[in-house]
Design a protein around this motif. Structure first.
Motif, PDB file in Angstrom:
ATOM      1  N   ALA A 162       0.831  -1.206   0.000  1.00 26.90           N
ATOM      2  CA  ALA A 162       0.000   0.000   0.000  1.00 26.90           C
ATOM      3  C   ALA A 162       0.865   1.254   0.000  1.00 26.90           C
ATOM      4  O   ALA A 162       0.555   2.241  -0.694  1.00 26.90           O
ATOM      5  CB  ALA A 162      -0.937  -0.009   1.205  1.00 26.90           C
ATOM      6  N   ILE A 192      -6.831  -3.939  -5.427  1.00 23.72           N
ATOM      7  CA  ILE A 192      -6.387  -2.625  -4.945  1.00 23.72           C
ATOM      8  C   ILE A 192      -7.550  -1.644  -4.853  1.00 23.72           C
ATOM      9  O   ILE A 192      -7.540  -0.757  -3.981  1.00 23.72           O
ATOM     10  CB  ILE A 192      -5.234  -2.053  -5.795  1.00 23.72           C
ATOM     11  CG1 ILE A 192      -5.655  -1.825  -7.244  1.00 23.72           C
ATOM     12  CG2 ILE A 192      -4.014  -2.963  -5.707  1.00 23.72           C
ATOM     13  CD1 ILE A 192      -4.578  -1.141  -8.089  1.00 23.72           C
ATOM     14  N   ILE A 228      -5.669   4.165  -0.889  1.00 24.20           N
ATOM     15  CA  ILE A 228      -5.145   2.821  -0.718  1.00 24.20           C
ATOM     16  C   ILE A 228      -4.555   2.657   0.679  1.00 24.20           C
ATOM     17  O   ILE A 228      -3.904   3.560   1.212  1.00 24.20           O
ATOM     18  CB  ILE A 228      -4.072   2.520  -1.799  1.00 24.20           C
ATOM     19  CG1 ILE A 228      -3.617   1.064  -1.747  1.00 24.20           C
ATOM     20  CG2 ILE A 228      -2.890   3.478  -1.693  1.00 24.20           C
ATOM     21  CD1 ILE A 228      -4.550   0.078  -2.338  1.00 24.20           C
TER      22      ILE A 228
END
Length: 350
Positions: free
Chosen positions: A243, A267, A276
């Motif tokens: 991430a 994602i 994210i």
């Protein structure tokens, strides 16, 4: 939107049953904005920019297709019967859900023998699937499965030919690391070591995530109104490091390009809060036209089945009219379709 909005006519001969050799020699339809170019996968280092990041699914396909014998002692006229099994999902208690043919001939408590080293007991039924408990666990199970199992080719390939030894390599990515998938993240099958090195030299970075692709990826959509469709759930993980890499690339102005719909779905699942972040669990995200992409700037993917959820996903990425034009071009130019077929690189903003 109706299911028929995502239909198209595909000539049978364009369905690939073997991959291109070498992997990166597959054709690549490059769709940048309104332009279409016919390239090859090995051209990616020329197409991508320094600072771009490819997101790669590191799931590993297990040889999930098994053939065994059920012996019912004392059952007159039946004796041994051939049973075909496709493993689906491991459960927390160590059992596996599986597609079993013919399930109706098995009773709970009966054993299927796959070899002298591996057998399984049917312990339950669950919504048309069987639940199996194997006589081996851990590494011993993995070794036995490698010996007796076959790669679970998609139905449209399996209908044309059986899996063979070549598929053990062909239907696995070069970076596969975490066993658990029963279908390959097929856009990733186009990459080899030489291409990875060339991309790295270009200044393209890589981030690995995991989504264990399930057999549900091949299930047809059975409702006319696509808003009524319910996606199958698949387990995935975006680590804290992954991430952070993706967020840093976006902050620096680089593009995030998932390789395959599985990486994209994962994602985007990890960014439903807006940005994210680390994420772990099951996702049933259903991406259709109108979806707001929070992470991905584009997508590398193969060519998908008519009326499939993946056709809906690429339509969400490029727009419905644009994807129709892209697929029309692919058919006219004789691109090879589906899991062992050619690839496309979809960049909506060019």
């Amino acid at each position: 939107m109706k299911l028929s909005d995502f239909d198209f006519d595909l000539p049978e001969e364009l369905i690939a049953t073997r991959p291109a050799k070498p992997r990166s020699s597959a054709r690549l339809l490059l769709a940048r904005g309104d332009a279409i170019d016919d390239r090859h996968v090995y051209d990616l280092p020329e197409i991508l920019r320094p600072g771009d990041r490819l997101v790669l699914n590191d799931t590993k396909v297990i040889p999930a297709r098994l053939s065994g014998l059920r012996t019912r002692p004392g059952a007159e006229g039946e004796g041994q019967a051939r049973i075909e099994v496709t493993l689906l999902t491991p459960r927390p208690d160590g059992t596996w859900t599986a597609l079993i043919k013919p399930l109706r001939k098995l009773r709970e408590g009966e054993v299927i023998e796959f070899s002298d080293r591996l057998s399984a007991e049917l312990v339950a039924r669950d919504e048309g699937q069987g639940v199996l408990r194997f006589d081996l666990e851990g590494d011993a199970f993995d070794r036995a499965l490698q010996q007796v199992g076959a790669m679970p080719l998609p139905p449209y390939i399996a209908a044309k030919r059986p899996a063979d030894e070549a598929d053990r390599e062909d239907y696995q990515t070069v970076w596969a690391a975490r066993p658990g998938a029963v279908a390959a993240p097929t856009a990733s099958l186009h990459f080899d070591a030489a291409l990875m090195a060339a991309l790295e030299a270009r200044g393209v970075s890589f981030t690995h995530v995991t989504l264990h692709v399930g057999a549900g990826t091949f299930l047809p959509v059975k409702v006319d109104d696509i808003s009524e469709h319910r996606m199958h759930a698949e387990w995935g993980e975006v680590t804290e490091a992954a991430a952070a890499e993706i967020a840093a690339t976006r902050a620096a102005g680089g593009r995030i390009i998932p390789v395959g719909t599985t990486a994209l779905r994962l994602i985007e699942s990890a960014a439903q809060g807006g940005q994210i972040g680390p994420w772990r669990g099951e996702t049933d995200i259903f991406i259709t036209p109108g979806f707001e992409f929070r992470v991905a700037h584009g997508l590398m993917t193969n060519f998908h089945l008519p009326k499939s959820t993946l056709m809906m996903l690429v339509s969400a990425m490029m727009g419905m009219d644009r994807i129709r034009a892209i697929y029309g071009h692919a058919i006219a130019e004789r691109y090879r379709f589906f899991s062992y077929g050619d690839a496309s690189l979809l960049l909506p903003r060019g």
